[in-house]
Motif scaffolding. Structure first.
Motif, PDB file in Angstrom:
ATOM      1  N   ASN A  61      43.086  35.599  43.212  1.00 42.24           N
ATOM      2  CA  ASN A  61      43.125  36.434  42.004  1.00 42.24           C
ATOM      3  C   ASN A  61      42.535  37.808  42.284  1.00 42.24           C
ATOM      4  O   ASN A  61      43.076  38.832  41.845  1.00 42.24           O
ATOM      5  CB  ASN A  61      42.345  35.738  40.884  1.00 42.24           C
ATOM      6  N   LYS A 108      45.006  39.895  44.265  1.00 42.65           N
ATOM      7  CA  LYS A 108      46.108  40.396  43.435  1.00 42.65           C
ATOM      8  C   LYS A 108      45.681  41.589  42.587  1.00 42.65           C
ATOM      9  O   LYS A 108      46.413  42.573  42.452  1.00 42.65           O
ATOM     10  CB  LYS A 108      46.621  39.296  42.510  1.00 42.65           C
ATOM     11  N   HIS A 109      44.483  41.510  42.001  1.00 43.90           N
ATOM     12  CA  HIS A 109      44.115  42.469  40.965  1.00 43.90           C
ATOM     13  C   HIS A 109      43.054  43.481  41.404  1.00 43.90           C
ATOM     14  O   HIS A 109      42.810  44.454  40.688  1.00 43.90           O
ATOM     15  CB  HIS A 109      43.610  41.722  39.723  1.00 43.90           C
ATOM     16  N   ILE A 143      39.341  43.946  33.477  1.00 43.92           N
ATOM     17  CA  ILE A 143      40.180  43.104  32.624  1.00 43.92           C
ATOM     18  C   ILE A 143      40.037  43.587  31.186  1.00 43.92           C
ATOM     19  O   ILE A 143      38.924  43.793  30.702  1.00 43.92           O
ATOM     20  CB  ILE A 143      39.749  41.637  32.730  1.00 43.92           C
ATOM     21  N   LEU A 197      47.727  37.477  34.352  1.00 41.48           N
ATOM     22  CA  LEU A 197      47.447  38.896  34.171  1.00 41.48           C
ATOM     23  C   LEU A 197      48.556  39.710  34.823  1.00 41.48           C
ATOM     24  O   LEU A 197      49.243  39.247  35.737  1.00 41.48           O
ATOM     25  CB  LEU A 197      46.100  39.251  34.807  1.00 41.48           C
ATOM     26  N   THR A 238      50.047  42.621  37.191  1.00 40.67           N
ATOM     27  CA  THR A 238      49.728  43.371  38.395  1.00 40.67           C
ATOM     28  C   THR A 238      50.785  44.442  38.571  1.00 40.67           C
ATOM     29  O   THR A 238      51.961  44.136  38.713  1.00 40.67           O
ATOM     30  CB  THR A 238      49.728  42.445  39.631  1.00 40.67           C
TER      31      THR A 238
END
Length: 392
Positions: A296, A299-300, A329, A344, A346
């Motif tokens: 995660n 990715k973010h 976030i 979420l 991306t």
């Protein structure tokens, strides 16, 4: 939206399609590669790699009666032509002359329910050495993977449409996911067995590279299926099962990071772990939790900053945290971030089914712990904290 528009959109949703077309292009030297939707009345390109200037883009159509794919729809057998001028069946066929190709390969795409979707095909104006086991095996595997993805997206879309109007949305979707996960395991096992068999044949470097892509794709599909089953276990079976054993969790954390580093060599990772001695926990589930959190963050998180992984024993608790820099976030997402199907975005697009953080939270719960998140302009940090009832 027409059925053909839906089919076009369904193929476009498969993230692996550009890679599949690129691998076929490099493996065969065929300069036009396409995934086509083929029915009794229509032929439509759903995805293309056109280095030939053939002029057919996604959504473009050919008259169905002028295509060899029309014949493949009827026979459901692949057609392979190395050199049409030397081919006893197709040397006088009107299609090669009409479209100007000498080499051709087309593999039927059949969905798991037995229905015919279309073809994975390639053409080139030059002859090509296509009738080889590695080429045919690769096309067959790719066609099966495409059929798999199309069926999975279709089933999920149907489930979401039904659940949108259902009062008991959670139970209906999770029961569906349980069935879906089990039904996908058997055909995936068949694909992996085929890949293992193909790997034992004499392959050139291009074919070995293709096998690497295929193995990566099947591993990713296996992870997706296990995530779906974990969702069902968590919601329908009273929580995820764990098997606590004396585990060297420090080494578990380092191994997770090493695996992700190998897959993401351009990303930076800082690891600070001090967990002396074995701890009673399920090492596989802890590895899954940490892997989900680090993935995660990959990715973010901001790609030019390191991802930080901490692990310590503190006041009778195991504490593991994963932190990354980057865009925080949104506060509106924090409250529901550990709920399933809550991916979420991306770079403006959602990735995956949104189960990774949910499964991590369920693993935490199964260990009697908590998983929390804080997100500011400075960093986003996920923290797992669980009591150590018995030191091993």
């Amino acid at each position: 939206m027409s059925d053909f528009d839906k089919d076009l959109a369904a193929v476009q949703r498969i993230a692996a399609i550009p890679t599949i077309l690129d691998v076929i292009r490099r493996l065969t030297d065929m300069r036009f590669v396409a995934v086509a939707r083929v029915t009794e009345q229509r032929w439509m390109a759903c995805a293309t790699r056109d280095d030939l200037g053939f002029g057919i883009a996604p959504g473009g159509e050919l008259a169905i009666e002028t295509t060899i794919c029309h014949e493949i729809r009827q026979s459901r057998a692949p057609v392979v032509i190395d050199d049409v001028s030397q081919d006893p069946l197709y040397s006088a066929h009107p299609t090669p002359v009409m479209y100007g190709f000498k080499s051709y390969i087309s593999m039927p795409i059949v969905l798991p329910d037995g229905s015919f979707f279309g073809t994975l095909c390639a053409i080139d104006p030059n002859p090509a050495n296509l009738n080889r086991p590695e080429i045919l095996g690769t096309f067959k595997m790719f066609a099966e993977l495409i059929g798999f993805h199309l069926d999975m997206h279709s089933q999920l879309d149907k489930a979401e449409a039904e659940l949108a109007s259902a009062k008991e949305m959670g139970d209906a979707r999770e029961r569906f996911v349980a069935v879906l996960g089990h039904d996908l395991r058997n055909p995936l096992a068949s694909i992996k067995a085929g890949l293992a068999l193909l790997s034992r044949t004499q392959l050139d470097e291009k074919a070995k590279e293709v096998l690497g892509h295929l193995n990566h794709s099947t591993d990713r599909m296996g992870e997706l299926i296990e995530n779906l089953l974990d969702l069902a276990r968590g919601r329908l079976g009273g929580g995820l099962p764990i098997r606590p054993v004396p585990a060297e969790l420090g080494e578990v954390l380092h191994q997770v990071v090493r695996e992700i580093e190998a897959a993401r060599p351009n990303r930076m990772f800082n690891v600070e772990v001090d967990i002396p001695g074995p701890v009673m926990a399920d090492p596989d589930r802890i590895a899954q939790l940490v892997s989900n959190l680090v993935s995660n963050a990959v990715k973010h998180g901001a790609p030019d900053t390191p991802i930080r992984i901490f692990g310590i024993l503190e006041d009778g608790h195991l504490v593991v945290s994963v932190a990354n820099e980057g865009r925080p976030i949104p506060p509106s997402k924090i409250a529901t971030i550990f709920e399933p199907f809550n991916a979420l975005e991306t770079r403006g697009a959602k990735e995956g089914l949104g189960l990774g953080l949910y499964i991590a939270s369920e693993i935490s719960r199964a260990h009697g712990g908590t998983l929390s998140v804080s997100s500011t302009l400075v960093e986003t940090r996920f923290t797992f904290k669980a009591p150590i009832a018995n030191r091993a």
